[in-house]
Design a protein around this motif. Structure first.
Motif, mmCIF file in Angstrom:
data_model
loop_
_atom_site.group_PDB
_atom_site.id
_atom_site.type_symbol
_atom_site.label_atom_id
_atom_site.label_comp_id
_atom_site.label_asym_id
_atom_site.label_seq_id
_atom_site.Cartn_x
_atom_site.Cartn_y
_atom_site.Cartn_z
ATOM 1 N N SER A 2 -17.256 1.429 -0.465
ATOM 2 C CA SER A 2 -17.052 0.174 0.264
ATOM 3 C C SER A 2 -15.571 -0.173 0.415
ATOM 4 O O SER A 2 -15.199 -0.941 1.293
ATOM 5 C CB SER A 2 -17.789 -0.969 -0.436
ATOM 6 O OG SER A 2 -17.301 -1.122 -1.757
ATOM 7 N N GLU A 3 -14.726 0.379 -0.450
ATOM 8 C CA GLU A 3 -13.282 0.196 -0.325
ATOM 9 C C GLU A 3 -12.644 1.558 -0.135
ATOM 10 O O GLU A 3 -12.835 2.456 -0.953
ATOM 11 C CB GLU A 3 -12.712 -0.482 -1.567
ATOM 12 C CG GLU A 3 -13.158 -1.921 -1.711
ATOM 13 C CD GLU A 3 -12.394 -2.648 -2.790
ATOM 14 O OE1 GLU A 3 -11.226 -2.290 -3.063
ATOM 15 O OE2 GLU A 3 -12.970 -3.579 -3.355
ATOM 16 N N VAL A 4 -11.894 1.697 0.935
ATOM 17 C CA VAL A 4 -11.274 2.986 1.245
ATOM 18 C C VAL A 4 -9.764 2.801 1.303
ATOM 19 O O VAL A 4 -9.258 1.875 1.934
ATOM 20 C CB VAL A 4 -11.793 3.564 2.575
ATOM 21 C CG1 VAL A 4 -11.084 4.859 2.927
ATOM 22 C CG2 VAL A 4 -13.298 3.777 2.506
ATOM 23 N N SER A 5 -9.076 3.695 0.632
ATOM 24 C CA SER A 5 -7.621 3.684 0.605
ATOM 25 C C SER A 5 -7.109 5.039 1.079
ATOM 26 O O SER A 5 -7.523 6.082 0.554
ATOM 27 C CB SER A 5 -7.136 3.408 -0.820
ATOM 28 O OG SER A 5 -5.745 3.575 -0.912
ATOM 29 N N LEU A 6 -6.240 5.029 2.068
ATOM 30 C CA LEU A 6 -5.605 6.245 2.568
ATOM 31 C C LEU A 6 -4.127 6.175 2.196
ATOM 32 O O LEU A 6 -3.414 5.279 2.645
ATOM 33 C CB LEU A 6 -5.736 6.360 4.084
ATOM 34 C CG LEU A 6 -7.141 6.302 4.676
ATOM 35 C CD1 LEU A 6 -7.074 6.430 6.198
ATOM 36 C CD2 LEU A 6 -8.027 7.383 4.082
ATOM 37 N N MET A 7 -3.691 7.101 1.371
ATOM 38 C CA MET A 7 -2.290 7.153 0.950
ATOM 39 C C MET A 7 -1.684 8.458 1.442
ATOM 40 O O MET A 7 -2.211 9.539 1.163
ATOM 41 C CB MET A 7 -2.183 7.067 -0.574
ATOM 42 C CG MET A 7 -0.765 7.173 -1.091
ATOM 43 S SD MET A 7 0.221 5.772 -0.539
ATOM 44 C CE MET A 7 1.832 6.235 -1.145
ATOM 45 N N PHE A 8 -0.599 8.345 2.185
ATOM 46 C CA PHE A 8 0.112 9.506 2.708
ATOM 47 C C PHE A 8 1.361 9.686 1.851
ATOM 48 O O PHE A 8 2.264 8.854 1.888
ATOM 49 C CB PHE A 8 0.488 9.287 4.177
ATOM 50 C CG PHE A 8 -0.692 9.166 5.091
ATOM 51 C CD1 PHE A 8 -1.179 10.270 5.771
ATOM 52 C CD2 PHE A 8 -1.326 7.945 5.268
ATOM 53 C CE1 PHE A 8 -2.270 10.156 6.622
ATOM 54 C CE2 PHE A 8 -2.409 7.814 6.120
ATOM 55 C CZ PHE A 8 -2.888 8.927 6.795
ATOM 56 N N ARG A 9 1.394 10.766 1.082
ATOM 57 C CA ARG A 9 2.524 11.031 0.191
ATOM 58 C C ARG A 9 3.473 12.031 0.866
ATOM 59 O O ARG A 9 3.081 13.147 1.194
ATOM 60 C CB ARG A 9 2.034 11.568 -1.140
ATOM 61 C CG ARG A 9 1.167 10.562 -1.864
ATOM 62 C CD ARG A 9 1.025 10.870 -3.337
ATOM 63 N NE ARG A 9 0.117 9.927 -3.951
ATOM 64 C CZ ARG A 9 0.452 8.715 -4.379
ATOM 65 N NH1 ARG A 9 1.694 8.310 -4.250
ATOM 66 N NH2 ARG A 9 -0.437 7.915 -4.922
ATOM 67 N N TYR A 10 4.697 11.596 1.048
ATOM 68 C CA TYR A 10 5.721 12.431 1.676
ATOM 69 C C TYR A 10 6.124 13.531 0.715
ATOM 70 O O TYR A 10 6.481 13.281 -0.430
ATOM 71 C CB TYR A 10 6.927 11.563 2.046
ATOM 72 C CG TYR A 10 8.062 12.316 2.673
ATOM 73 C CD1 TYR A 10 7.873 13.095 3.806
ATOM 74 C CD2 TYR A 10 9.346 12.221 2.148
ATOM 75 C CE1 TYR A 10 8.925 13.768 4.393
ATOM 76 C CE2 TYR A 10 10.410 12.878 2.739
ATOM 77 C CZ TYR A 10 10.197 13.651 3.862
ATOM 78 O OH TYR A 10 11.248 14.321 4.431
#
Length: 118
Positions: free
Chosen positions: A88-96
């Protein structure tokens, strides 16, 4: 569905504004569609020289490698997984990951080794 997105900074000047935001996408959107939407929106910074590698984590787990020099990301999860399948909670993290070779990072993820953090 509210999706939390964030990305690493690429340089000191890139820290001027926070990168975290919340976007609304249908729960039925695939992870590939979410990434395509964010790329089209230019969420990821463009690096001079044309070479940048990003590790996408969904809810803290590696999901894809995105490279500025690639036309399409390479997924280590099923790109047709819907956002709703991640909870129900979605987190998208883009790590450089700077200019590391994106194929090497992808191969490491495919082999099941944890990526080295910067």
């Amino acid at each position: 569905m509210h999706v939390n997105v964030d990305r690493s900074s690429v340089a000191m000047g890139d820290d001027t504004y926070p990168h975290a935001e919340t976007i609304d996408l249908p729960e039925s959107s695939t992870i590939a569609e979410a990434v395509a939407y964010l790329r089209q929106k230019r969420f990821l910074a463009t690096i001079a020289g044309g070479r940048a590698t990003w590790l996408l984590e969904v809810n803290g787990s590696p999901a894809a490698v995105i490279a500025q020099q690639w036309a399409e990301p390479k997924f280590v999860t099923d790109p047709s997984d819907t956002l709703g399948s991640f909870g129900s909670e979605v987190s998208l993290m883009f790590r450089y990951r700077a200019q590391i070779e994106p194929d090497d990072l992808y191969d490491t993820l495919e082999e099941g080794e944890p990526p080295h953090t910067a």
